[in-house]
Design a protein around this motif. Structure first.
Motif, PDB file in Angstrom:
ATOM      1  N   GLN A 107       0.735  -1.160   0.120  1.00 23.51           N
ATOM      2  CA  GLN A 107      -0.003  -0.030  -0.071  1.00 23.51           C
ATOM      3  C   GLN A 107       1.058   1.327  -0.066  1.00 23.51           C
ATOM      4  OE1 GLN A 107      -2.951  -0.061   3.349  1.00 23.51           O
ATOM      5  NE2 GLN A 107      -3.392  -2.220   2.756  1.00 23.51           N
ATOM      6  N   VAL A 108       0.155   2.582  -0.106  1.00 22.44           N
ATOM      7  CA  VAL A 108       0.981   3.874  -0.319  1.00 22.44           C
ATOM      8  C   VAL A 108       1.240   4.251   1.257  1.00 22.44           C
ATOM      9  CG1 VAL A 108       0.962   5.849  -1.251  1.00 22.44           C
ATOM     10  CG2 VAL A 108      -0.369   4.328  -2.390  1.00 22.44           C
ATOM     11  N   ASP A 109       2.382   4.456   1.569  1.00 20.42           N
ATOM     12  CA  ASP A 109       2.665   4.876   2.987  1.00 20.42           C
ATOM     13  C   ASP A 109       2.459   6.368   3.047  1.00 20.42           C
ATOM     14  OD1 ASP A 109       3.877   5.522   5.413  1.00 20.42           O
ATOM     15  OD2 ASP A 109       5.738   4.542   5.144  1.00 20.42           O
ATOM     16  N   LEU A 110       1.518   6.652   3.998  1.00 26.50           N
ATOM     17  CA  LEU A 110       1.045   8.189   3.940  1.00 26.50           C
ATOM     18  C   LEU A 110       1.188   8.606   5.398  1.00 26.50           C
ATOM     19  CD1 LEU A 110      -2.248   8.025   2.252  1.00 26.50           C
ATOM     20  CD2 LEU A 110       0.131   8.724   1.187  1.00 26.50           C
ATOM     21  N   ALA A 126       0.538  13.455  -3.933  1.00 19.26           N
ATOM     22  CA  ALA A 126       1.815  13.382  -4.731  1.00 19.26           C
ATOM     23  C   ALA A 126       2.222  11.751  -4.390  1.00 19.26           C
ATOM     24  CB  ALA A 126       2.974  14.387  -4.118  1.00 19.26           C
ATOM     25  N   GLU A 127       2.093  11.405  -3.250  1.00 14.34           N
ATOM     26  CA  GLU A 127       2.323  10.031  -3.154  1.00 14.34           C
ATOM     27  C   GLU A 127       1.499   8.938  -3.796  1.00 14.34           C
ATOM     28  OE1 GLU A 127       5.121   8.624  -1.483  1.00 14.34           O
ATOM     29  OE2 GLU A 127       5.783  10.558  -1.239  1.00 14.34           O
ATOM     30  N   LEU A 128       0.126   9.145  -3.909  1.00 17.50           N
ATOM     31  CA  LEU A 128      -0.732   8.613  -4.466  1.00 17.50           C
ATOM     32  C   LEU A 128      -0.424   8.665  -6.212  1.00 17.50           C
ATOM     33  CD1 LEU A 128      -4.059   9.534  -2.784  1.00 17.50           C
ATOM     34  CD2 LEU A 128      -2.960   7.507  -2.456  1.00 17.50           C
ATOM     35  N   LYS A 132       0.656   5.122  -8.453  1.00 18.48           N
ATOM     36  CA  LYS A 132       0.247   4.539  -9.723  1.00 18.48           C
ATOM     37  C   LYS A 132       0.993   4.408 -10.704  1.00 18.48           C
ATOM     38  CE  LYS A 132      -3.383   5.827 -12.808  1.00 18.48           C
ATOM     39  NZ  LYS A 132      -4.044   4.607 -13.083  1.00 18.48           N
ATOM     40  N   GLU A 133       1.821   5.563 -10.845  1.00 20.07           N
ATOM     41  CA  GLU A 133       3.025   5.461 -12.157  1.00 20.07           C
ATOM     42  C   GLU A 133       3.918   4.718 -11.757  1.00 20.07           C
ATOM     43  OE1 GLU A 133       4.323   9.454 -11.817  1.00 20.07           O
ATOM     44  OE2 GLU A 133       2.387  10.284 -13.020  1.00 20.07           O
ATOM     45  N   GLU A 134       4.576   4.501 -10.592  1.00 11.87           N
ATOM     46  CA  GLU A 134       5.837   3.771 -10.505  1.00 11.87           C
ATOM     47  C   GLU A 134       5.335   2.098 -10.365  1.00 11.87           C
ATOM     48  OE1 GLU A 134       7.614   4.637  -6.995  1.00 11.87           O
ATOM     49  OE2 GLU A 134       8.784   6.479  -7.738  1.00 11.87           O
ATOM     50  N   LYS A 135       4.281   1.811 -10.115  1.00  9.65           N
ATOM     51  CA  LYS A 135       3.695   0.436 -10.041  1.00  9.65           C
ATOM     52  C   LYS A 135       2.853   0.031 -11.284  1.00  9.65           C
ATOM     53  CE  LYS A 135       5.130  -0.222  -5.922  1.00  9.65           C
ATOM     54  NZ  LYS A 135       5.894  -1.288  -5.362  1.00  9.65           N
ATOM     55  N   ASN A 136       2.681   0.959 -12.178  1.00 15.55           N
ATOM     56  CA  ASN A 136       1.947   0.944 -13.322  1.00 15.55           C
ATOM     57  C   ASN A 136       0.522   0.364 -13.195  1.00 15.55           C
ATOM     58  OD1 ASN A 136       4.132   1.719 -15.110  1.00 15.55           O
ATOM     59  ND2 ASN A 136       5.216  -0.234 -14.803  1.00 15.55           N
ATOM     60  N   ILE A 137      -0.256   0.829 -12.384  1.00 13.82           N
ATOM     61  CA  ILE A 137      -1.530   0.364 -12.079  1.00 13.82           C
ATOM     62  C   ILE A 137      -2.473   0.950 -12.915  1.00 13.82           C
ATOM     63  CG2 ILE A 137      -3.133   0.453 -10.222  1.00 13.82           C
ATOM     64  CD1 ILE A 137      -1.039   0.759  -8.201  1.00 13.82           C
ATOM     65  N   PRO A 138      -3.170  -0.124 -13.639  1.00 10.21           N
ATOM     66  CA  PRO A 138      -4.176   0.521 -14.632  1.00 10.21           C
ATOM     67  C   PRO A 138      -5.408   1.134 -14.073  1.00 10.21           C
ATOM     68  CG  PRO A 138      -4.381  -1.912 -14.366  1.00 10.21           C
ATOM     69  CD  PRO A 138      -3.156  -1.542 -13.440  1.00 10.21           C
ATOM     70  N   ASP A 139      -6.237   1.985 -14.822  1.00  7.93           N
ATOM     71  CA  ASP A 139      -7.297   2.512 -14.574  1.00  7.93           C
ATOM     72  C   ASP A 139      -8.147   1.558 -14.255  1.00  7.93           C
ATOM     73  OD1 ASP A 139      -6.335   4.874 -15.003  1.00  7.93           O
ATOM     74  OD2 ASP A 139      -7.548   5.236 -16.901  1.00  7.93           O
TER      75      ASP A 139
END
Length: 576
Positions: A107-110, A126-128, A132-139
């Motif tokens: 998960q994203v550490d916030l 910014a973290e979110l 998404k970009e670094e993990k290549n998470i699709p829509d």
């Protein structure tokens, strides 16, 4: 020092070196391992007691005493020179969430400082976006975050669905609050779980609305968050095995030889048992089953309560009876002193269950000798628990002080009179002094000094003869028993204020809360918790003695090695 966050710390583990097997090969099991020349604190007396030597053989403590007697008694000794370091019983985790710690690895550490780096809502966004970009998470794919704290954000508010939609309009998103008692969903997530303006607040929960409208902001509290958490757990099932060993290493690197998963669904219980049965447990792991499945769990022959099988057991049942004090959902007899979201009069928080429902759970558990662990923060909830206990004992014609070890988890704002009742009824509190550091200043503001200063009253409980424990409640605060000792001894907040000087305890008392008292909590006082002949050889070796350093320096103590039944399961490189 406090762990900065789970992910970065685990990366450091690769450099430190987590030992996967014993320092001493299987061919040497006939030899006895002699530890000497250090501060060997036995933890089996009211005041600190040191031993010159301790001998481990076949996974158990075979001798505690003088070096001369040890050398005389054992002919085949493998000598381990501690070189002035400190050896203690392995730390026992009174309450955390092993499974949730594992889940956060995907998960994203916030988290805010000092655990993470988030300072404002823009940082969250910014973290979110980066995740998404670094993990290549699709829509369309769910994204989960954890650890945000509205009280530590510059804006002093929760993010809303509108904030999250700015950066992730095409992914359903749910962000878990650091308390674990609420979270924020974006528009797509709310839509998928059918939460809208027409949705009513569930019993024991709240759906926050924008002013002068019924439109949800995205904030869901207590029982209103349950569908989101359930979905999060379902989505993480496929990654359980992937992170299982890493999570164990994380616990072991902090000196923990017995961990807890503080509320476990039945599928995860069976997963933990499957891992244990194929030999993947390096530490002991204890689960608390969820109260929603209490009756069916008791009847399930595949669940064996209070008995280890290959290092895993289900100890009892966890009940969530109220919410979070910093999240203003804990249930108090007197109102909060500051504004409470969604409440406009007599704002005293929320009980998660009615008295009737709580009474029924107690009767069912006590009838079946099922140990109860009840999450409870506010004093009004403590009153409800005591009432449920009295009602169950009366209905079942059982003694009020039977040795059933009902554990009040957190009990953060229990009143002095309630502590007396705990002692009278043989109930035990498991406190959470990390709150003094992370939210002590917030509690003073929200509750006033009188209530805030009596937060997690370890000292008062010990004076009454109780056996209190002290925990991290990870993921709420990091797994770090050394830091937990530090907070119990100093009770210093983020701002440097002392949160209730009268409730500070000695380092020795603080260590007892995570060794022998924790063993007692789980009915394991004859197996663990002290360096006593015949008990398991569960040890932790520290670079300094917590009893001798200055109180404020305790948090700088390092774990050098963790030993489970004679096997080294973590060793810090270049320090042995």
């Amino acid at each position: 020092m406090i762990n900065k966050n789970v992910i970065s710390f685990l990366a450091v583990l690769l450099l430190l070196g987590c030992a996967n097997s014993s320092k001493h090969s299987q061919n040497e099991t006939q030899a006895a391992n002699l530890y000497f020349n250090g501060n060997i604190i036995t933890m089996d007396t009211e005041e600190p007691m040191y031993a010159e030597a301790i001998v481990e053989q076949d996974g158990k403590i075979a001798f505690v005493g003088t070096l001369k007697k040890a050398e005389k008694q054992f002919s085949n000794l493998n000598k381990i020179d501690l070189k002035g370091k400190t050896l203690l019983p392995g730390f026992i985790d009174p309450h955390s969430h092993f499974g949730m710690v594992s889940n956060t690895m995907g998960q994203v550490d916030l988290n805010p400082k000092p655990v993470g780096t988030v300072e404002n809502i823009d940082d969250i966004l910014a973290e979110l976006k980066k995740y998404k970009e670094e993990k290549n998470i699709p829509d369309g794919e769910w994204i989960f975050g954890w650890g945000y704290d509205d009280g530590e954000l510059a804006e002093k508010r929760h993010p809303t669905k509108k904030d999250i939609d700015k950066v992730l309009p095409n992914n359903p998103v749910y962000l878990q609050h650091t308390s674990g008692h609420m979270g924020v969903a974006n528009s797509l997530a709310l839509k998928e779980l059918k939460v809208n303006a027409e949705t009513k607040n569930p019993e024991g929960g709240n759906i926050q609305r924008f002013p002068n409208t019924q439109d949800p902001t995205g904030l869901v509290q207590e029982t209103a968050m349950y569908p989101f958490v359930q979905l999060m757990l379902e989505k993480s099932v496929s990654k359980q095995a992937e992170f299982f060993e890493t999570t164990q290493e994380y616990y072991a690197s902090n000196g923990i030889t017995t961990a807890q998963d503080g509320m476990t669904d039945r599928n995860t219980i069976h997963f933990f048992q499957s891992q244990a049965d194929v030999g993947k447990l390096k530490i002991d792991l204890i689960s608390l089953a969820g109260y929603s499945e209490l009756e069916s769990n008791i009847k399930d022959a595949s669940l064996s309560f209070k008995k280890y099988k290959n290092g895993f057991k289900v100890q009892g049942t966890k009940i969530v009876a109220d919410g979070s004090p910093q999240g203003k959902t804990a249930y108090f007899t007197k109102p909060f002193l500051t504004e409470v979201p969604g409440c406009f009069h007599d704002c005293r928080g929320l009980p998660s269950l009615t008295q009737e429902a709580l009474n029924k759970l107690f009767v069912t558990a006590y009838k079946n000798d099922n140990q109860l662990f009840i999450h409870c923060n506010g004093d009004a909830t403590v009153d409800m628990i005591i009432s449920a206990h009295e009602n169950a004992c009366k209905k079942l014609n059982q003694p009020l002080d039977k040795d059933r070890r009902t554990i009040i988890i957190h009990a953060q704002f229990a009143r002095p009179d309630q502590l007396v009742t705990f002692k009278k009824y043989n109930m035990e509190p498991s406190f959470f002094t990390n709150h003094a550091y992370f939210w002590g200043d917030v509690h003073v503001k929200n509750l006033g000094k009188e209530r805030a200063y009596f937060l997690s009253p370890l000292a008062s409980s010990i004076k009454l003869g109780l056996k209190p424990t002290n925990h991290s409640d990870a993921t709420v605060t990091p797994i770090d028993p050394i830091f937990t000792i530090w907070t119990a001894v100093n009770r210093v907040s983020r701002s440097g204020a002392t949160i209730g000087a009268a409730e500070r305890v000695s380092p020795y008392q603080a260590i007892k809360a995570i060794t022998i008292n924790a063993a007692y909590e789980f009915y394991e006082e004859n197996l663990k918790g002290t360096l006593t002949k015949g008990k398991l050889a569960d040890f932790v070796i520290l670079d300094k003695n917590p009893l001798n350093v200055k109180p404020m320096e305790i948090k700088g103590i390092k774990i050098l090695e963790t030993i489970k039944e004679g096997e080294s399961i973590f060793a810090r490189e270049n320090d042995n």
